[in-house]
Motif scaffolding. Structure first.
Motif, PDB file in Angstrom:
ATOM      1  N   LYS A   1     -17.033 -11.163  24.689  1.00 16.84           N
ATOM      2  CA  LYS A   1     -15.576 -11.047  24.808  1.00 16.84           C
ATOM      3  C   LYS A   1     -15.011 -10.219  23.663  1.00 16.84           C
ATOM      4  O   LYS A   1     -14.120  -9.389  23.852  1.00 16.84           O
ATOM      5  N   ALA A   2     -15.537 -10.448  22.447  1.00 14.08           N
ATOM      6  CA  ALA A   2     -15.082  -9.671  21.291  1.00 14.08           C
ATOM      7  C   ALA A   2     -15.408  -8.190  21.464  1.00 14.08           C
ATOM      8  O   ALA A   2     -14.589  -7.315  21.154  1.00 14.08           O
ATOM      9  N   LEU A   3     -16.614  -7.911  21.978  1.00 12.35           N
ATOM     10  CA  LEU A   3     -17.000  -6.515  22.218  1.00 12.35           C
ATOM     11  C   LEU A   3     -16.081  -5.854  23.242  1.00 12.35           C
ATOM     12  O   LEU A   3     -15.620  -4.727  23.049  1.00 12.35           O
ATOM     13  N   SER A   4     -15.834  -6.561  24.332  1.00 16.89           N
ATOM     14  CA  SER A   4     -15.056  -5.970  25.430  1.00 16.89           C
ATOM     15  C   SER A   4     -13.579  -5.809  25.083  1.00 16.89           C
ATOM     16  O   SER A   4     -12.844  -5.161  25.827  1.00 16.89           O
ATOM     17  N   SER A   5     -13.146  -6.390  23.988  1.00 20.24           N
ATOM     18  CA  SER A   5     -11.735  -6.258  23.598  1.00 20.24           C
ATOM     19  C   SER A   5     -11.581  -5.473  22.299  1.00 20.24           C
ATOM     20  O   SER A   5     -10.573  -5.603  21.607  1.00 20.24           O
ATOM     21  N   CYS A   6     -12.585  -4.660  21.965  1.00 21.11           N
ATOM     22  CA  CYS A   6     -12.481  -3.851  20.749  1.00 21.11           C
ATOM     23  C   CYS A   6     -12.404  -2.372  21.104  1.00 21.11           C
ATOM     24  O   CYS A   6     -12.748  -1.960  22.216  1.00 21.11           O
ATOM     25  N   CYS A   7     -11.960  -1.593  20.139  1.00 27.38           N
ATOM     26  CA  CYS A   7     -11.894  -0.138  20.304  1.00 27.38           C
ATOM     27  C   CYS A   7     -12.627   0.499  19.125  1.00 27.38           C
ATOM     28  O   CYS A   7     -12.297   0.244  17.970  1.00 27.38           O
ATOM     29  N   VAL A   8     -13.619   1.308  19.432  1.00 29.79           N
ATOM     30  CA  VAL A   8     -14.374   2.008  18.395  1.00 29.79           C
ATOM     31  C   VAL A   8     -13.829   3.428  18.263  1.00 29.79           C
ATOM     32  O   VAL A   8     -13.780   4.173  19.244  1.00 29.79           O
ATOM     33  N   VAL A   9     -13.417   3.774  17.060  1.00 31.34           N
ATOM     34  CA  VAL A   9     -12.888   5.112  16.795  1.00 31.34           C
ATOM     35  C   VAL A   9     -13.967   5.915  16.074  1.00 31.34           C
ATOM     36  O   VAL A   9     -14.361   5.573  14.952  1.00 31.34           O
ATOM     37  N   LEU A  10     -14.475   6.950  16.729  1.00 33.45           N
ATOM     38  CA  LEU A  10     -15.488   7.812  16.133  1.00 33.45           C
ATOM     39  C   LEU A  10     -14.818   9.047  15.549  1.00 33.45           C
ATOM     40  O   LEU A  10     -14.093   9.758  16.240  1.00 33.45           O
TER      41      LEU A  10
ATOM     42  N   VAL B   1      -8.201  17.750  16.875  1.00 29.17           N
ATOM     43  CA  VAL B   1      -7.320  18.139  15.767  1.00 29.17           C
ATOM     44  C   VAL B   1      -7.747  19.505  15.257  1.00 29.17           C
ATOM     45  O   VAL B   1      -8.872  19.956  15.485  1.00 29.17           O
ATOM     46  N   ASP B   2      -6.838  20.165  14.552  1.00 27.71           N
ATOM     47  CA  ASP B   2      -7.151  21.492  14.010  1.00 27.71           C
ATOM     48  C   ASP B   2      -8.200  21.403  12.909  1.00 27.71           C
ATOM     49  O   ASP B   2      -9.103  22.229  12.825  1.00 27.71           O
ATOM     50  N   SER B   3      -8.056  20.394  12.076  1.00 28.30           N
ATOM     51  CA  SER B   3      -8.997  20.229  10.970  1.00 28.30           C
ATOM     52  C   SER B   3      -9.016  18.772  10.533  1.00 28.30           C
ATOM     53  O   SER B   3      -7.952  18.164  10.316  1.00 28.30           O
ATOM     54  N   LEU B   4     -10.210  18.202  10.403  1.00 26.33           N
ATOM     55  CA  LEU B   4     -10.319  16.831   9.911  1.00 26.33           C
ATOM     56  C   LEU B   4      -9.850  16.731   8.467  1.00 26.33           C
ATOM     57  O   LEU B   4      -9.396  15.675   8.022  1.00 26.33           O
ATOM     58  N   ALA B   5      -9.952  17.844   7.737  1.00 24.64           N
ATOM     59  CA  ALA B   5      -9.568  17.837   6.321  1.00 24.64           C
ATOM     60  C   ALA B   5      -8.068  17.647   6.134  1.00 24.64           C
ATOM     61  O   ALA B   5      -7.627  17.128   5.099  1.00 24.64           O
ATOM     62  N   THR B   6      -7.269  18.069   7.123  1.00 27.53           N
ATOM     63  CA  THR B   6      -5.811  17.981   6.977  1.00 27.53           C
ATOM     64  C   THR B   6      -5.194  16.906   7.883  1.00 27.53           C
ATOM     65  O   THR B   6      -3.968  16.784   7.953  1.00 27.53           O
ATOM     66  N   THR B   7      -6.007  16.131   8.567  1.00 30.84           N
ATOM     67  CA  THR B   7      -5.506  15.123   9.508  1.00 30.84           C
ATOM     68  C   THR B   7      -4.922  13.928   8.757  1.00 30.84           C
ATOM     69  O   THR B   7      -5.504  13.457   7.771  1.00 30.84           O
ATOM     70  N   ASP B   8      -3.784  13.443   9.227  1.00 30.83           N
ATOM     71  CA  ASP B   8      -3.176  12.225   8.674  1.00 30.83           C
ATOM     72  C   ASP B   8      -3.774  11.027   9.415  1.00 30.83           C
ATOM     73  O   ASP B   8      -3.279  10.605  10.463  1.00 30.83           O
ATOM     74  N   PHE B   9      -4.867  10.494   8.876  1.00 28.85           N
ATOM     75  CA  PHE B   9      -5.585   9.428   9.568  1.00 28.85           C
ATOM     76  C   PHE B   9      -4.796   8.131   9.621  1.00 28.85           C
ATOM     77  O   PHE B   9      -4.912   7.369  10.583  1.00 28.85           O
ATOM     78  N   SER B  10      -3.977   7.889   8.639  1.00 24.69           N
ATOM     79  CA  SER B  10      -3.174   6.661   8.647  1.00 24.69           C
ATOM     80  C   SER B  10      -2.239   6.639   9.851  1.00 24.69           C
ATOM     81  O   SER B  10      -2.160   5.646  10.582  1.00 24.69           O
ATOM     82  N   SER B  11      -1.546   7.755  10.075  1.00 23.24           N
ATOM     83  CA  SER B  11      -0.633   7.846  11.225  1.00 23.24           C
ATOM     84  C   SER B  11      -1.411   7.827  12.536  1.00 23.24           C
ATOM     85  O   SER B  11      -0.978   7.213  13.521  1.00 23.24           O
ATOM     86  N   LEU B  12      -2.573   8.491  12.541  1.00 22.84           N
ATOM     87  CA  LEU B  12      -3.373   8.557  13.764  1.00 22.84           C
ATOM     88  C   LEU B  12      -3.895   7.179  14.147  1.00 22.84           C
ATOM     89  O   LEU B  12      -3.862   6.786  15.326  1.00 22.84           O
ATOM     90  N   PHE B  13      -4.357   6.398  13.171  1.00 21.56           N
ATOM     91  CA  PHE B  13      -4.835   5.043  13.454  1.00 21.56           C
ATOM     92  C   PHE B  13      -3.692   4.168  13.963  1.00 21.56           C
ATOM     93  O   PHE B  13      -3.874   3.347  14.869  1.00 21.56           O
ATOM     94  N   THR B  14      -2.516   4.351  13.377  1.00 20.97           N
ATOM     95  CA  THR B  14      -1.345   3.581  13.812  1.00 20.97           C
ATOM     96  C   THR B  14      -0.990   3.909  15.260  1.00 20.97           C
ATOM     97  O   THR B  14      -0.675   3.026  16.062  1.00 20.97           O
TER      98      THR B  14
END
Length: 590
Positions: free
Chosen positions: A32-41, A120-133
């Motif tokens: 159940k825990a697996l089926s209700s999770c989201c993996v972000v690669l 994204v254009d570049s991982l180096a300039t990505t705002d990961f905090s906003s993207l995760f939100t």
């Protein structure tokens, strides 16, 4: 006329369920825990897609890929990544998003899993905090996110590690996100977990049964009343050979006390007393060689006189739990694990030092009815203790809610699981990646402990010393330092300059670890005969992806991710290093 009756899902045979084998490992709650999770690669490399493959197959709820690369039609992509190849059905003869193609192919593995991506254009300039939100807002409120960072250079990885670390060990208002770091660099691979606070209730450790045979008739009347119903002398030979060993041990304990003419609560303590107790068990058998129950009683004789102690990890957790609730920081996040630990501490204090019963008994030679009665006795006592824990939880919620602390709700199922695993509780708190990369330590004691463990690891090298995984991690770490300095990995053009620079970084890292004068280091990395061979080998790789290495570290990384999501089993607390040259691996804490 035939009527087809479709069985409901819960009535289907185990073999009808494609997840049957893994359910035997982590159960319905884990699935159940697996089926209700989201993996972000983040970064769709070979090790990243291999990790995701091994999570899609067992049925995670969904995945999301973040990537900045395009697949060019002139190349079918590097031959190392089996999930990213030129797919003419998607915008034929044009550049294609690597994230889009990988998402398409990974979804084909399991129709139960939903996939999405962000290019994204570049991982180096990505705002990961906003993207995760943004990703979190698109999910259901109870969906857990876990991040897998694959083959990322240090500047980007430090940014992601900082965002996912959140409030850190203080568990402040900024929540942390479990992070799995996986890297495949030529023939060397590594996996690391970053979690500031990860409680583990179902660690799945094996331990001796908790039968409480040392409790007196007053403390455990149900068991002693059941034992009193057996008169071994009057039983037939068949029945005598199927008496549960629990009953035999208590009967033998009574005989020992009478033979020693001592009190009804005395227990064997000395070697002489324990030996005599074992002889009494043997003497009670009619045919010891053929009565397996008496052999089991002899093998488990220690259960009659030894008290099962709480593990040192659980004792530490209980001794520190009061500080969390006394903390003046109003932003501190109280977890369900904290509440149950405090309830457990109060239970033990008010129950004569005895923890709750877990309700389980081991397999044993026994007739059916006596065994069922034993199960009922222990389950009944465990249920009584669970209700006491539940009452203590309610008291804690009322007490601290009035003081302004936010106390989470706790289900009966979780309380039951906690009580069944009180001897196996653990708390994993890793160092942050940034701390490790910058060689920073929270205290002098922590530094001495970590450097001491690293030095100790050199005393037990691999049978071919040069193959010891620790040495290759140091060389890999030097390549990361090279990237931090020059903005690229060494080996774009294999030059002596790159080799010398990587070797210089190796020496700096050895100095940080206080290993310059270490015997293993002097005979391998710093040996005059090696001619900078470790640096030369890593420069030769130029951060190449070898799919066999990526598949191995991807398998390890996915395994650790499952542990984090299900909160079962114990994740690695250090860094897993795989040396693909010799096919050996080890785990170290840096």
């Amino acid at each position: 006329q035939y009527i087809v009756i479709k069985r409901p899902t819960w009535q289907k045979m185990a073999t009808d369920n494609k997840y049957d084998r893994q359910l035997r490992l982590w159960g319905a709650s884990g699935q159940k825990a697996l089926s209700s999770c989201c993996v972000v690669l983040i970064n769709c490399t070979a090790s990243g897609t291999e990790t995701l493959k091994n999570l899609v197959l067992p049925g995670i709820g969904r995945f999301h890929i973040i990537d900045d690369k395009l697949v060019k039609p002139s190349r079918s992509n590097e031959f190392s990544n089996f999930f990213v190849y030129d797919h003419d059905e998607i915008q034929p003869k044009s550049q294609k998003s690597r994230a889009e193609i990988a998402t398409l192919h990974l979804q084909e593995l399991n129709p139960d899993v939903k996939g999405s991506y962000t290019s994204v254009d570049s991982l180096a300039t990505t705002d990961f905090s906003s993207l995760f939100t943004t990703i979190q807002k698109q999910l259901e409120s109870d969906t857990q996110i876990i991040v897998v960072a694959a083959d990322l250079p240090p500047p980007i990885l430090k940014t992601i590690a900082g965002v996912t670390w959140g409030g850190g060990r203080e568990r402040a208002s900024s929540p942390s996100i479990p992070l799995v770091i996986v890297k495949s660099f030529g023939l060397i691979g590594s996996v690391r977990v970053q979690v500031p606070y990860h409680p583990i209730v179902e660690s799945k450790r094996t331990s001796k049964p908790d039968l409480r045979l040392t409790l007196s008739k007053h403390e455990f009347p149900e068991l002693h009343q059941f034992v009193g119903e057996f008169n071994l002398d009057e039983l037939s030979n068949e029945a005598h050979g199927h008496v549960p060993f629990v009953i035999i041990l208590i009967k033998a304990l009574d005989k020992w006390r009478k033979s020693e003419n001592i009190g009804n609560e005395a227990l064997p303590k000395t070697f002489k007393e324990k030996s005599k107790f074992k002889e009494i068990i043997k003497s009670m058998a009619r045919d010891h060689n053929n009565e397996l129950n008496f052999q089991e009683a002899e093998q488990n004789d220690y259960l009659a006189y030894s008290i099962k102690e709480m593990s040192s990890e659980v004792q530490d957790l209980l001794s520190n739990i009061g500080d969390i609730f006394q903390n003046d920081k109003s932003c501190l996040e109280i977890s369900t694990f904290d509440v149950l630990l405090l309830a457990l501490k109060r239970f033990i204090e008010t129950n004569g030092g005895e923890p709750p019963f877990d309700g389980g008994i081991p397999d044993m030679t026994s007739a059916t009815q006596p065994y069922i009665r034993l199960q009922e006795i222990y389950k009944s006592r465990a249920e009584m203790d669970r209700m006491k824990i539940k009452g203590l939880v309610e008291d804690i919620v009322n007490e601290y809610s009035s003081k302004g602390l936010v106390i989470p709700s706790i289900s009966n199922e979780y309380i039951s699981t906690f009580c069944k695993n009180i001897h196996n509780l653990q708390l994993l708190q890793t160092r942050s990646f940034t701390e490790e990369f910058n060689f920073s330590y929270s205290s002098l004691e922590q530094k001495e402990e970590i450097l001491g463990d690293i030095a100790a690891a050199t005393y037990d090298p691999y049978e071919v010393p040069e193959h010891t995984p620790l040495l290759w991690f140091i060389a890999l770490r030097a390549c990361e330092a090279f990237y931090d300095e020059y903005g690229q990995y060494p080996g774009k053009k294999v030059t002596e300059s790159d080799v010398s620079s990587v070797h210089d970084h190796i020496i700096k890292i050895l100095q940080q670890f206080d290993l310059i004068n270490n015997d293993l280091i002097q005979s391998t990395i710093l040996s005059n005969d090696n001619d900078k061979s470790f640096a030369r080998e890593l420069v030769r790789y130029n951060n190449a992806e070898v799919h066999t290495v990526a598949s191995i570290v991807g398998g390890i990384a996915s395994q650790e991710a499952v542990k984090l999501v299900t909160k079962q089993y114990v994740p690695i607390s250090g860094t897993y290093i795989y040396n693909g040259i010799a096919g050996v691996a080890d785990v170290y804490t840096f």
